[in-house]
Design an enzyme around this catalytic site. Structure first.
Site, PDB file in Angstrom:
ATOM      1  N   CYS A  49       0.887  -1.146   0.012  1.00  0.00           N
ATOM      2  CA  CYS A  49      -0.115   0.043   0.023  1.00  0.00           C
ATOM      3  C   CYS A  49       0.986   1.248   0.153  1.00  0.00           C
ATOM      4  O   CYS A  49       2.169   0.883  -0.385  1.00  0.00           O
ATOM      5  CB  CYS A  49      -1.029   0.155   1.145  1.00  0.00           C
ATOM      6  SG  CYS A  49      -0.341  -0.092   2.786  1.00  0.00           S
TER       7      CYS A  49
HETATM    8  C1  RB5 Z   1      -3.868   5.337   0.623  1.00  0.00           C
HETATM    9  O1  RB5 Z   1      -5.175   5.123   0.897  1.00  0.00           O
HETATM   10  C2  RB5 Z   1      -3.043   4.961   1.772  1.00  0.00           C
HETATM   11  O2  RB5 Z   1      -3.441   5.440   3.132  1.00  0.00           O
HETATM   12  C3  RB5 Z   1      -2.773   3.568   2.153  1.00  0.00           C
HETATM   13  O3  RB5 Z   1      -2.177   3.011   0.772  1.00  0.00           O
HETATM   14  C4  RB5 Z   1      -1.935   3.084   2.887  1.00  0.00           C
HETATM   15  O4  RB5 Z   1      -0.544   3.756   2.938  1.00  0.00           O
HETATM   16  C5  RB5 Z   1      -2.443   2.813   4.466  1.00  0.00           C
HETATM   17  O5  RB5 Z   1      -1.688   2.452   5.291  1.00  0.00           O
END
Ligand code: RB5
Length: 152
Positions: free
Chosen positions: A70
């Site tokens: 993420c």
């Molecule tokens: C984007 O939604 C970001 O908040 C996500 O990819 C992540 O970093 C969350 O922990």
């Protein structure tokens, strides 16, 4: 080994997920790769849905491991660790990646596309694929203790 691996990402990790999937698919230590999404960079599925889908595959024994991306690697790790039996960590350095398997028997490695360079991520995954937890090691009792707190 050879590992069955699930990969997943939200839209903030989609680019790395695609690149790292390719890396895994080309590695002789990888038997299969299952992609749990997202399937496109504009797919707005939230990171917990993807992380839990991958973690459930680990818990069910459909795969041995999962790699989740993420923005930070944090949200996917928190989410995946909610699934019973799954130990997910965020790691962006060599020692942490090594210890995540050797000390913690973590089946899920999480990284942040906004945190680590792609080539560094690839190098760490190369190391990760060569690691295996030793159930006779002194770490085993500590991992068992982690498991004993599940559901508290
Ligand atoms: C984007 O939604 C970001 O908040 C996500 O990819 C992540 O970093 C969350 O922990």
């Amino acid at each position: 080994m050879p590992w069955k691996i699930a990969v997943g990402a939200d839209n903030a990790g989609y680019g790395y997920k695609e690149a790292l999937k390719q890396l895994l698919e080309g590695d002789a230590r990888v038997a299969s790769v299952i992609d749990v999404g997202v399937g496109a960079p504009d797919d707005g599925t939230n990171y917990p849905s993807v992380a839990v889908a991958a973690a459930r595959k680990v818990a069910a024994g459909d795969v041995d491991r999962a790699l989740l991306i993420c923005g930070t690697g944090l949200g996917v790790a928190i989410s995946a660790s909610k699934v019973k039996g799954v130990r997910a960590v965020t790691a962006h350095d060599l020692y942490s990646v090594q210890r995540s398997v050797l000390s913690n028997n973590a089946q899920v490695l999480c990284m942040g596309e906004r945190v680590i360079g792609l080539e560094s991520a690839k190098a760490l995954i190369d190391v990760w694929l060569g690691l295996q937890f030793d159930p006779t090691s002194a770490s085993a009792a500590k991992v068992d203790e982690i498991c004993s707190y599940e559901g508290d």
